[in-house]
Every structure is written in structure tokens, then in C-alpha cells.
Scaffold this active site. Structure first.
Site, mmCIF file in Angstrom:
data_model
loop_
_atom_site.group_PDB
_atom_site.id
_atom_site.type_symbol
_atom_site.label_atom_id
_atom_site.label_comp_id
_atom_site.label_asym_id
_atom_site.label_seq_id
_atom_site.Cartn_x
_atom_site.Cartn_y
_atom_site.Cartn_z
ATOM 1 N N HIS A 75 3.415 3.544 0.788
ATOM 2 C CA HIS A 75 3.354 2.331 -0.040
ATOM 3 C C HIS A 75 2.760 2.754 -1.389
ATOM 4 O O HIS A 75 1.944 3.683 -1.443
ATOM 5 C CB HIS A 75 2.421 1.357 0.681
ATOM 6 C CG HIS A 75 2.348 -0.023 0.129
ATOM 7 N ND1 HIS A 75 1.647 -0.325 -1.014
ATOM 8 C CD2 HIS A 75 2.872 -1.188 0.570
ATOM 9 C CE1 HIS A 75 1.734 -1.627 -1.245
ATOM 10 N NE2 HIS A 75 2.475 -2.172 -0.302
ATOM 11 N N ASP A 101 -3.569 5.125 6.031
ATOM 12 C CA ASP A 101 -3.355 3.729 5.671
ATOM 13 C C ASP A 101 -2.818 3.014 6.913
ATOM 14 O O ASP A 101 -1.667 3.211 7.307
ATOM 15 C CB ASP A 101 -2.358 3.697 4.500
ATOM 16 C CG ASP A 101 -1.811 2.309 4.220
ATOM 17 O OD1 ASP A 101 -2.209 1.341 4.911
ATOM 18 O OD2 ASP A 101 -0.975 2.189 3.308
ATOM 19 N N GLN A 155 0.007 -1.248 8.095
ATOM 20 C CA GLN A 155 1.219 -1.684 8.800
ATOM 21 C C GLN A 155 1.149 -1.390 10.294
ATOM 22 O O GLN A 155 1.900 -1.943 11.081
ATOM 23 C CB GLN A 155 2.434 -0.984 8.180
ATOM 24 C CG GLN A 155 3.749 -1.669 8.445
ATOM 25 C CD GLN A 155 3.779 -3.088 7.937
ATOM 26 O OE1 GLN A 155 4.043 -4.015 8.705
ATOM 27 N NE2 GLN A 155 3.479 -3.299 6.669
ATOM 28 N N LYS A 161 -2.454 -8.985 7.509
ATOM 29 C CA LYS A 161 -1.344 -8.482 8.331
ATOM 30 C C LYS A 161 -1.637 -8.620 9.823
ATOM 31 O O LYS A 161 -0.789 -8.342 10.651
ATOM 32 C CB LYS A 161 -1.017 -7.049 7.954
ATOM 33 C CG LYS A 161 -0.491 -6.997 6.522
ATOM 34 C CD LYS A 161 0.309 -5.801 6.168
ATOM 35 C CE LYS A 161 0.854 -5.981 4.759
ATOM 36 N NZ LYS A 161 1.164 -4.716 4.106
ATOM 37 N N CYS A 198 7.596 -2.010 -2.169
ATOM 38 C CA CYS A 198 6.493 -1.213 -2.720
ATOM 39 C C CYS A 198 6.560 0.230 -2.264
ATOM 40 O O CYS A 198 5.530 0.884 -2.057
ATOM 41 C CB CYS A 198 5.127 -1.796 -2.351
ATOM 42 S SG CYS A 198 4.845 -3.415 -3.019
#
Ligand SMILES: *Cc1c(COP(=O)(O)O)cnc(C)c1O
Length: 404
Positions: free
Chosen positions: A121, A198, A201, A224, A362
Site C-alpha cells: 500500500h 503492515d 489487511q 478494518k 493505493c
């Protein structure tokens, strides 16, 4: 037992209509919906608790502080983090990554190397490019293959004693790929590099055990995982968080201030300048409680069923191509239809009440890799159904017939 009717009843927004049709919300990779249980916590905060935290002697301030610190402990337990002071509450993943990237400004020198995966991202690319500009370090890219999987042989050959930091998402938001972060972390540690994963997600689908992973930094955004926007987590190993300088200066992050010199507060407050998103932090904890009450094994096995069904049904449409066919993926399907711009499909789907994302998500480097302007992305959550998959597939068929 997984009772989908009962679960859907928890989400008031799922009852609404869009353009005269029942909402079919398939943009969960962009943000998740909020269950009544979390909405109730937000309302209750403003009904009963609203006060600034960590500073007041009065009852409201103490109760709000307790609730906020309990949320930190919920987050700590959820991710099996050793200590609550390793949980920094931020405004979200973007803030978390910028905090770390800024901190490394004083720890890197010219010629140091940073490795970034090809499927990040923008929020896990741009802060590091800015860091490289400040320090003269070099950013190198771990390539991916056509299935949307990282090429691990190339990763191993890029790693060297010059490598100081490695960044990778746990799950790609554009492709759904679950990356082999265990292997990335252990190989990076062998050359003495730190790893930031990260987890934005991954967090709606996978409950990561951060001590078992032995990761140095891990980031997520509450919105999220059924929580509100504007709040998230930075996990950092205590040793790293002690080494990094503070990101922002202000109230809350100090031990003592004089005009000659300021000393900083202990962790986690050193990185939490200013009045935080108090209500959001408390709701973040409630959102994890909600998801844990369903259970991540239940969630991921149900979503795997939805993914398999949706993949099979969408592939029946002639000319439809799926991007991101990794063996190990979460319930995200990025696709295009030959000869049609993704935006046009998204617009027709919206007329039918179906919310998908279109564009580069993104993650422009991924789109450049496939030489496409973008994709249509349908991302499924545990509150979606097979019937909604059928509505999507019929909608895509209809869009195709209208546009070709
Ligand atoms: C959503 C997302 C982000 C950005 O999160 P923000 O909440 O916008 O800061 C970063 N990385 C991945 C993989 C994401 O899915």
C-alpha cells in the site's frame, strides 16, 4: 455455531437500501462496517464518560482513563504482545508507519539498504522513500510474480549485511495475498535487519501472535476490524521503541518541560502526544471483543468458503480475469473484464446497490506490474453471504452486457 442471520442483525447499515436496492457491501478491504455492540460503546462514552484522560483527579477523567487503558490491554492480549507499553495507540496504520519511518531518520546512514515488497500500500512505500531522501539510504524492491506472490529467492539474494529494515504487508489489500512473513522475519533477523509488517489487511481475517512471529513492528487500523476510523495500533518491541526518538512533541509525551530541556515520558506515552482519540480507542477494544466473540477460526473458514464460491462464479463470466491468484489468500477478488474500464463496472454495480472499490487501491506499483489502470475489487467479510455473491455476479454480467 455461525449464525449468519444473527450476525447480520448486529450491523444496522446492512439493512439500508442504495439506489432502491438492498445494500450489498463488498468494500470491506477499504473499511469494515460497525456492529451495534461497538456503536453502543461509542454512544455510551459520550453519555457517561467523556473527559480528558491521564490528567484529571476527577471521577470522569479516571473512568475514561481506565476504559482507555483497558482497551490497550485488550489489544495487547489480542495480539499476544508481551507488555502493554509496547502498544502505541495511533490514528491508524498510516500514522504508525510514519512514526517508525521518522524515528529511523537518526538511526540510518548513507548507503544503508531498506527492502520493500512489490505489493505494498502507498502508506508502506512513501514514508520510506521520504526516509531515504533524508538519510541517503537506498530502497530496494522485493519483486512479485504474476500470481501476486513475492519471489522469495530474490528476497534472499537482496538481503545483505547492508539491509537495515524490511517492510511487507501481512496481507495485500489489492490482491488478497497472504505473505510468508514468518520466513521474511527470520531471514531478515539473520542479517540483523528489523522488520515492519503492515497488518492492516490481515487483521480482519487473521489473529496474529506477535510474540510468536518475533516481528519488530506491526501496524493495524481499527476501522478494518469493525472499529471506528481515526484510531489504530503500532506494536513495537520495547527495545526498538526505546531507541526511536519521539515523533511528535506536545502534552502527554513529556516527563518534565523547562525552556532549557524537556525529558520524555515512558512508553507508551512517549509516542502519544496530545489528547488521543479516547472514544475511538475504547471502541477499538470493543471491536476486537466483538470479532473474538465470533472467533477468527470461524471467520476465516466462512470467508474461505465465500472466496471459493465467488471465485468460481465470477470466472464463469467470459473475459473476466482475476489478479492475485496466490495459493494462500484472503477473501479479496480483484478483477477486470476485457475491454471495459473498471470504473464503468463499479458505477453500474453502484446503481444496483453493490459497493465495490475500483481503481489502483493505493497500490499503483501493482497496477504497473500488470500494466492495467486499476481493477474492480470485491472484498468479503464474515457478514457477507453467498446470496450477495450471486447478486454481484449477476450485476457484473449485466454491466458487461451494457458496456460491451
Ligand atoms: C487500509 C490499509 C492501509 C492504510 O490504512 P489507513 O487506515 O488508511 O491508515 C495500509 N496498508 C494496508 C495493507 C491496508 O489495507
Amino acid at each position: 455455531m455461525f449464525d449468519i442471520t444473527k450476525i447480520r442483525a448486529d450491523f444496522p447499515i446492512l439493512k439500508r437500501e442504495v439506489n432502491g436496492k438492498p445494500l450489498v457491501y463488498l468494500d470491506n478491504a477499504a473499511t469494515s462496517q460497525t456492529p451495534q455492540q461497538v456503536i453502543d460503546v461509542i454512544v455510551d462514552y459520550y453519555h457517561r464518560l467523556n473527559a480528558n484522560i491521564h490528567r484529571g483527579v476527577h471521577t470522569l477523567s479516571q473512568e475514561a482513563t481506565d476504559a482507555y487503558e483497558q482497551a490497550r490491554i485488550k489489544i495487547q492480549k489480542h495480539f499476544n504482545i508481551a507488555k502493554p507499553q509496547e502498544v502505541i495507540l495511533t490514528s491508524g496504520t498510516t500514522h504508525s508507519i510514519n512514526l517508525v519511518a521518522n524515528g529511523f531518520s537518526s538511526l540510518l546512514k548513507e548507503g544503508d539498504e531498506l527492502l520493500v515488497s512489490a505489493m505494498e500500500h502507498h502508506s508502506n512505500i512513501v514514508p520510506w522513500q521520504m526516509l531515504c531522501e533524508r538519510t541517503g539510504s537506498v530502497l530496494k524492491v522485493i519483486p512479485m510474480n504474476a500470481n501476486g506472490e513475492l519471489v522469495m529467492e530474490d528476497f534472499h539474494s537482496l538481503l545483505s549485511e547492508k539491509t537495515r529494515l524490511v517492510f511487507c504487508n501481512h496481507v495485500s489489500n489489492a490482491l488478497g495475498t497472504i505473505n510468508p512473513i514468518e520466513a521474511i522475519i527470520s531471514a531478515s533477523h539473520e542479517v540483523g535487519a528489523a522488520v515492519l509488517v503492515d497488518g492492516a489487511q490481515a487483521s480482519p481475517h487473521i489473529k496474529a501472535d506477535l510474540q510468536a512471529l518475533d516481528v519488530d513492528f506491526y501496524t493495524i487500523s481499527a476501522h478494518k476490524v469493525c472499529g471506528p476510523t481515526g484510531v489504530g495500533m503500532l506494536y513495537g518491541k520495547e527495545a526498538w521503541l526505546k531507541k526511536l526518538p519521539p515523533y511528535q512533541g506536545g502534552g502527554e509525551m513529556i516527563a518534565e518541560v523547562t525552556f532549557d530541556k524537556t525529558t520524555y515520558a515512558d512508553l507508551p506515552h512517549k509516542f502519544e502526544a496530545g489528547t488521543p482519540n479516547i472514544c475511538g480507542g475504547i471502541a477499538f477494544g470493543a471491536a476486537l471483543d466483538y470479532m473474538n466473540s465470533i472467533g477468527f477460526e470461524t471467520i476465516s473458514s466462512y470467508e474461505a468458503e465465500l472466496l471459493a464460491y465467488a471465485t468460481e462464479e465470477l470466472l464463469k463470466i467470459e473475459g473476466l480475469k482475476i489478479y492475485g491468484t496466490a495459493a494462500n489468500k484472503t477473501s479479496v477478488i480483484s478483477f477486470n473484464i476485457d475491454g471495459i474500464h473498471p470504473y464503468d463496472i463499479g458505477t453500474i454495480l453502484d446503481k444496483l446497490g453493490i459497493a465495490v472499490r475500483t481503481g489502483h487501491h493505493c497500490a499503483q506499483p501493482i497496477m504497473d506490474f500488470y500494466k492495467i489502470p486499476g481493477t474492480v475489487r470485491a472484498s468479503f467479510s464474515f457478514y457477507n453471504t453467498k446470496e450477495e455473491v450471486d447478486v454481484l455476479v449477476a450485476g457484473v454480467e449485466r454491466a458487461k452486457n451494457m458496456l460491451l
